[in-house]
Design a protein around this motif. Structure first.
Motif, PDB file in Angstrom:
ATOM      1  N   LEU A 183     -24.713  -8.297  -5.184  1.00  0.00           N
ATOM      2  CA  LEU A 183     -23.424  -8.504  -4.542  1.00  0.00           C
ATOM      3  C   LEU A 183     -22.358  -7.514  -4.988  1.00  0.00           C
ATOM      4  CD1 LEU A 183     -23.163 -12.409  -4.571  1.00  0.00           C
ATOM      5  CD2 LEU A 183     -23.702 -10.918  -2.633  1.00  0.00           C
ATOM      6  N   ASP A 184     -22.598  -6.775  -6.071  1.00  0.00           N
ATOM      7  CA  ASP A 184     -21.565  -5.861  -6.550  1.00  0.00           C
ATOM      8  C   ASP A 184     -21.275  -4.747  -5.547  1.00  0.00           C
ATOM      9  OD1 ASP A 184     -24.036  -4.786  -6.934  1.00  0.00           O
ATOM     10  OD2 ASP A 184     -23.825  -4.455  -9.090  1.00  0.00           O
ATOM     11  N   VAL A 185     -22.274  -4.341  -4.750  1.00  0.00           N
ATOM     12  CA  VAL A 185     -22.045  -3.292  -3.753  1.00  0.00           C
ATOM     13  C   VAL A 185     -21.115  -3.764  -2.637  1.00  0.00           C
ATOM     14  CG1 VAL A 185     -23.113  -1.801  -2.033  1.00  0.00           C
ATOM     15  CG2 VAL A 185     -24.185  -2.098  -4.262  1.00  0.00           C
ATOM     16  N   PRO A 186     -21.443  -4.847  -1.925  1.00  0.00           N
ATOM     17  CA  PRO A 186     -20.499  -5.295  -0.882  1.00  0.00           C
ATOM     18  C   PRO A 186     -19.148  -5.705  -1.449  1.00  0.00           C
ATOM     19  CG  PRO A 186     -22.250  -6.912  -1.197  1.00  0.00           C
ATOM     20  CD  PRO A 186     -22.661  -5.680  -1.939  1.00  0.00           C
ATOM     21  N   ALA A 187     -19.130  -6.279  -2.659  1.00  0.00           N
ATOM     22  CA  ALA A 187     -17.845  -6.670  -3.252  1.00  0.00           C
ATOM     23  C   ALA A 187     -16.980  -5.441  -3.512  1.00  0.00           C
ATOM     24  CB  ALA A 187     -18.082  -7.440  -4.551  1.00  0.00           C
ATOM     25  N   HIS A 188     -17.589  -4.374  -4.018  1.00  0.00           N
ATOM     26  CA  HIS A 188     -16.810  -3.162  -4.304  1.00  0.00           C
ATOM     27  C   HIS A 188     -16.298  -2.517  -3.025  1.00  0.00           C
ATOM     28  CE1 HIS A 188     -15.428   0.452  -6.238  1.00  0.00           C
ATOM     29  NE2 HIS A 188     -16.198   1.187  -5.453  1.00  0.00           N
ATOM     30  N   PHE A 189     -17.171  -2.392  -2.028  1.00  0.00           N
ATOM     31  CA  PHE A 189     -16.740  -1.762  -0.783  1.00  0.00           C
ATOM     32  C   PHE A 189     -15.685  -2.610  -0.072  1.00  0.00           C
ATOM     33  CE2 PHE A 189     -20.321   0.966  -1.478  1.00  0.00           C
ATOM     34  CZ  PHE A 189     -20.032   2.120  -0.787  1.00  0.00           C
ATOM     35  N   PHE A 190     -15.836  -3.930  -0.129  1.00  0.00           N
ATOM     36  CA  PHE A 190     -14.842  -4.790   0.513  1.00  0.00           C
ATOM     37  C   PHE A 190     -13.509  -4.725  -0.229  1.00  0.00           C
ATOM     38  CE2 PHE A 190     -12.591  -8.857   0.645  1.00  0.00           C
ATOM     39  CZ  PHE A 190     -12.345  -8.961   1.999  1.00  0.00           C
ATOM     40  N   GLY A 191     -13.548  -4.894  -1.567  1.00  0.00           N
ATOM     41  CA  GLY A 191     -12.304  -4.879  -2.332  1.00  0.00           C
ATOM     42  C   GLY A 191     -11.587  -3.551  -2.253  1.00  0.00           C
ATOM     43  N   ALA A 192     -12.330  -2.454  -2.453  1.00  0.00           N
ATOM     44  CA  ALA A 192     -11.709  -1.136  -2.394  1.00  0.00           C
ATOM     45  C   ALA A 192     -11.211  -0.827  -0.986  1.00  0.00           C
ATOM     46  CB  ALA A 192     -12.715  -0.072  -2.846  1.00  0.00           C
ATOM     47  N   GLY A 193     -11.976  -1.229   0.042  1.00  0.00           N
ATOM     48  CA  GLY A 193     -11.535  -0.993   1.412  1.00  0.00           C
ATOM     49  C   GLY A 193     -10.265  -1.742   1.748  1.00  0.00           C
ATOM     50  N   LEU A 194     -10.174  -3.000   1.317  1.00  0.00           N
ATOM     51  CA  LEU A 194      -8.969  -3.776   1.575  1.00  0.00           C
ATOM     52  C   LEU A 194      -7.773  -3.198   0.821  1.00  0.00           C
ATOM     53  CD1 LEU A 194      -7.625  -6.211   2.884  1.00  0.00           C
ATOM     54  CD2 LEU A 194      -8.399  -7.609   0.953  1.00  0.00           C
ATOM     55  N   ALA A 195      -7.990  -2.775  -0.426  1.00  0.00           N
ATOM     56  CA  ALA A 195      -6.904  -2.158  -1.198  1.00  0.00           C
ATOM     57  C   ALA A 195      -6.403  -0.890  -0.519  1.00  0.00           C
ATOM     58  CB  ALA A 195      -7.383  -1.860  -2.613  1.00  0.00           C
ATOM     59  N   LEU A 196      -7.323  -0.103   0.038  1.00  0.00           N
ATOM     60  CA  LEU A 196      -6.921   1.113   0.753  1.00  0.00           C
ATOM     61  C   LEU A 196      -6.095   0.780   1.989  1.00  0.00           C
ATOM     62  CD1 LEU A 196     -10.186   3.223   0.520  1.00  0.00           C
ATOM     63  CD2 LEU A 196      -7.925   3.977  -0.240  1.00  0.00           C
ATOM     64  N   LEU A 197      -6.471  -0.256   2.721  1.00  0.00           N
ATOM     65  CA  LEU A 197      -5.707  -0.651   3.897  1.00  0.00           C
ATOM     66  C   LEU A 197      -4.299  -1.111   3.532  1.00  0.00           C
ATOM     67  CD1 LEU A 197      -8.205  -2.621   6.182  1.00  0.00           C
ATOM     68  CD2 LEU A 197      -7.216  -0.362   6.591  1.00  0.00           C
ATOM     69  N   LEU A 198      -4.169  -1.788   2.397  1.00  0.00           N
ATOM     70  CA  LEU A 198      -2.875  -2.350   2.007  1.00  0.00           C
ATOM     71  C   LEU A 198      -1.991  -1.355   1.259  1.00  0.00           C
ATOM     72  CD1 LEU A 198      -4.083  -5.879   0.857  1.00  0.00           C
ATOM     73  CD2 LEU A 198      -2.711  -5.356   2.875  1.00  0.00           C
ATOM     74  N   ALA A 199      -2.580  -0.283   0.727  1.00  0.00           N
ATOM     75  CA  ALA A 199      -1.790   0.677  -0.052  1.00  0.00           C
ATOM     76  C   ALA A 199      -0.628   1.269   0.748  1.00  0.00           C
ATOM     77  CB  ALA A 199      -2.699   1.778  -0.592  1.00  0.00           C
ATOM     78  N   PRO A 200      -0.827   1.741   2.000  1.00  0.00           N
ATOM     79  CA  PRO A 200       0.327   2.269   2.748  1.00  0.00           C
ATOM     80  C   PRO A 200       1.385   1.206   3.016  1.00  0.00           C
ATOM     81  CG  PRO A 200      -1.748   2.964   3.751  1.00  0.00           C
ATOM     82  CD  PRO A 200      -2.087   1.919   2.750  1.00  0.00           C
ATOM     83  N   VAL A 201       0.965  -0.042   3.189  1.00  0.00           N
ATOM     84  CA  VAL A 201       1.926  -1.128   3.397  1.00  0.00           C
ATOM     85  C   VAL A 201       2.791  -1.318   2.165  1.00  0.00           C
ATOM     86  CG1 VAL A 201       2.159  -3.591   3.907  1.00  0.00           C
ATOM     87  CG2 VAL A 201       0.361  -2.256   5.025  1.00  0.00           C
ATOM     88  N   GLN A 202       2.176  -1.220   0.988  1.00  0.00           N
ATOM     89  CA  GLN A 202       2.912  -1.444  -0.256  1.00  0.00           C
ATOM     90  C   GLN A 202       3.949  -0.372  -0.535  1.00  0.00           C
ATOM     91  OE1 GLN A 202       2.343  -4.690  -0.497  1.00  0.00           O
ATOM     92  NE2 GLN A 202       2.627  -4.343  -2.676  1.00  0.00           N
ATOM     93  N   VAL A 203       3.700   0.848  -0.123  1.00  0.00           N
ATOM     94  CA  VAL A 203       4.654   1.926  -0.397  1.00  0.00           C
ATOM     95  C   VAL A 203       5.627   2.146   0.754  1.00  0.00           C
ATOM     96  CG1 VAL A 203       3.014   3.071  -1.925  1.00  0.00           C
ATOM     97  CG2 VAL A 203       3.102   3.727   0.485  1.00  0.00           C
ATOM     98  N   TRP A 204       5.548   1.321   1.786  1.00  0.00           N
ATOM     99  CA  TRP A 204       6.444   1.453   2.944  1.00  0.00           C
ATOM    100  C   TRP A 204       7.800   0.860   2.581  1.00  0.00           C
ATOM    101  CZ3 TRP A 204       5.517  -1.241   8.337  1.00  0.00           C
ATOM    102  CH2 TRP A 204       6.394  -0.674   9.266  1.00  0.00           C
ATOM    103  N   GLY A 205       8.771   1.730   2.342  1.00  0.00           N
ATOM    104  CA  GLY A 205      10.082   1.288   1.896  1.00  0.00           C
ATOM    105  C   GLY A 205      10.790   0.392   2.893  1.00  0.00           C
ATOM    106  N   TRP A 206      10.621   0.665   4.189  1.00  0.00           N
ATOM    107  CA  TRP A 206      11.282  -0.148   5.213  1.00  0.00           C
ATOM    108  C   TRP A 206      10.834  -1.600   5.116  1.00  0.00           C
ATOM    109  CZ3 TRP A 206       9.892  -3.320   9.184  1.00  0.00           C
ATOM    110  CH2 TRP A 206      10.878  -3.632  10.128  1.00  0.00           C
ATOM    111  N   LEU A 207       9.528  -1.823   4.957  1.00  0.00           N
ATOM    112  CA  LEU A 207       9.013  -3.189   4.869  1.00  0.00           C
ATOM    113  C   LEU A 207       9.508  -3.864   3.591  1.00  0.00           C
ATOM    114  CD1 LEU A 207       7.055  -5.319   6.107  1.00  0.00           C
ATOM    115  CD2 LEU A 207       5.312  -4.395   4.569  1.00  0.00           C
TER     116      LEU A 207
END
Length: 219
Positions: free
Chosen positions: A51-75
Motif C-alpha cells: 500500500l505504500d506505493v498508492p499511498a505515496h502517489f495519492f498523498g503527493a498528488g493531492l499535496a501538489l494539487l493543493l499547493a497552488p491553492v495555499q500560495v494564492w494570496g487572493w484566496l
C-alpha cells in the motif's frame, strides 16, 4: 524597475508553478489507475511493494494539487476559512505521502545511493509542514508562511525530479542510473536553496520599503 518586475513577474511564474503542479498530480493519479507494465522497472518493483506505493502517489498528488491553492494570496485574504480547510487537507496529504515515501525509499532504483536522498526528503517534508501548521495554530502567521513555503518547495520536488530526469536523459542523453541518483538528492535540495533565497530577498525588500507616516498618530 525591480518593483515592477516583482509585481508583474509573479503572475506568469505563478501560472507556470500551478500548471506544473497540476500536470505532475495528474501523472501521479494516472499512475494509480494505469495498466501494469512488466517492462517498466518502477512498476515491476512497486507491484510487490504494497500500500505504500498508492499511498505515496495519492498523498503527493493531492499535496501538489493543493499547493497552488495555499500560495494564492487572493484566496487567503478573501476566504480565510477555505484557506484553512485546504491547509489541513494539504497537511494530511503530506502526512500520507511523507510516511509512504519513507517506506518506499529503501526500494528506490539505485539502492541506497538514491534511497538515502528520498529517505532524508520525507522527514524534512513532514517536519517543515508540521512546523508550518504549529505556527498557524499559535497565531505566528509570518513563521507559518515561511515554513509552509519550505514545505511547498519540498512538495514541488516531484516536479523538479522529473525535470532533471527529462533534461539528463532526454536532452543530454546520459545514463538513467547516475541521473536518477543525482535527481534523488538535487530535486529537493535545489528547491530548498531557491526557497531560502526567495524568502531572504522578500525580507530584504520589505526592510527597504519606507514606512509611511501615520497622520493619525501625528495629530
Amino acid at each position: 524597475m525591480a518593483g515592477w518586475l516583482y509585481r508583474w513577474g509573479r503572475w506568469p511564474l505563478g501560472l507556470i508553478f500551478a500548471a506544473a503542479c497540476v500536470a505532475t498530480a495528474v501523472y501521479a493519479f494516472g499512475y494509480l489507475y494505469g495498466s501494469y507494465s512488466p517492462r517498466n522497472p518502477f512498476a515491476a518493483r512497486f507491484a510487490v511493494s504494497g500500500l505504500d506505493v498508492p499511498a505515496h502517489f495519492f498523498g503527493a498528488g493531492l499535496a501538489l494539487l493543493l499547493a497552488p491553492v495555499q500560495v494564492w494570496g487572493w484566496l487567503r485574504r478573501r476566504a480565510p476559512g477555505l484557506h484553512r480547510l485546504a491547509g489541513w487537507l494539504y497537511a494530511a496529504a503530506v502526512l500520507i505521502g511523507g510516511i509512504a515515501g519513507l517506506l518506499l525509499a529503501p526500494k528506490a532504483q539505485g539502492g541506497w545511493a538514491s534511497g538515502a536522498g528520498f529517505a532524508l526528503l520525507a522527514p524534512v517534508w513532514l517536519l517543515s509542514t508540521g512546523l508550518g501548521i504549529a505556527y498557524a495554530v499559535r497565531g505566528e502567521l509570518e513563521r507559518h508562511r515561511r515554513w509552509m513555503w519550505r514545505s511547498i518547495a519540498l512538495t514541488f520536488a516531484a516536479v523538479t525530479l522529473r525535470l532533471i530526469l527529462g533534461i539528463g536523459m532526454g536532452v543530454l542523453h546520459l545514463r538513467f542510473l547516475p541521473v536518477y541518483i543525482f535527481a534523488a538528492w538535487a530535486c529537493w535540495s535545489i528547491n530548498l536553496v531557491l526557497c531560502e533565497l526567495l524568502l531572504y530577498l522578500q525580507a530584504w525588500r520589505q526592510r527597504r520599503v519606507p514606512v509611511q507616516p501615520s497622520f493619525a498618530a501625528a495629530g
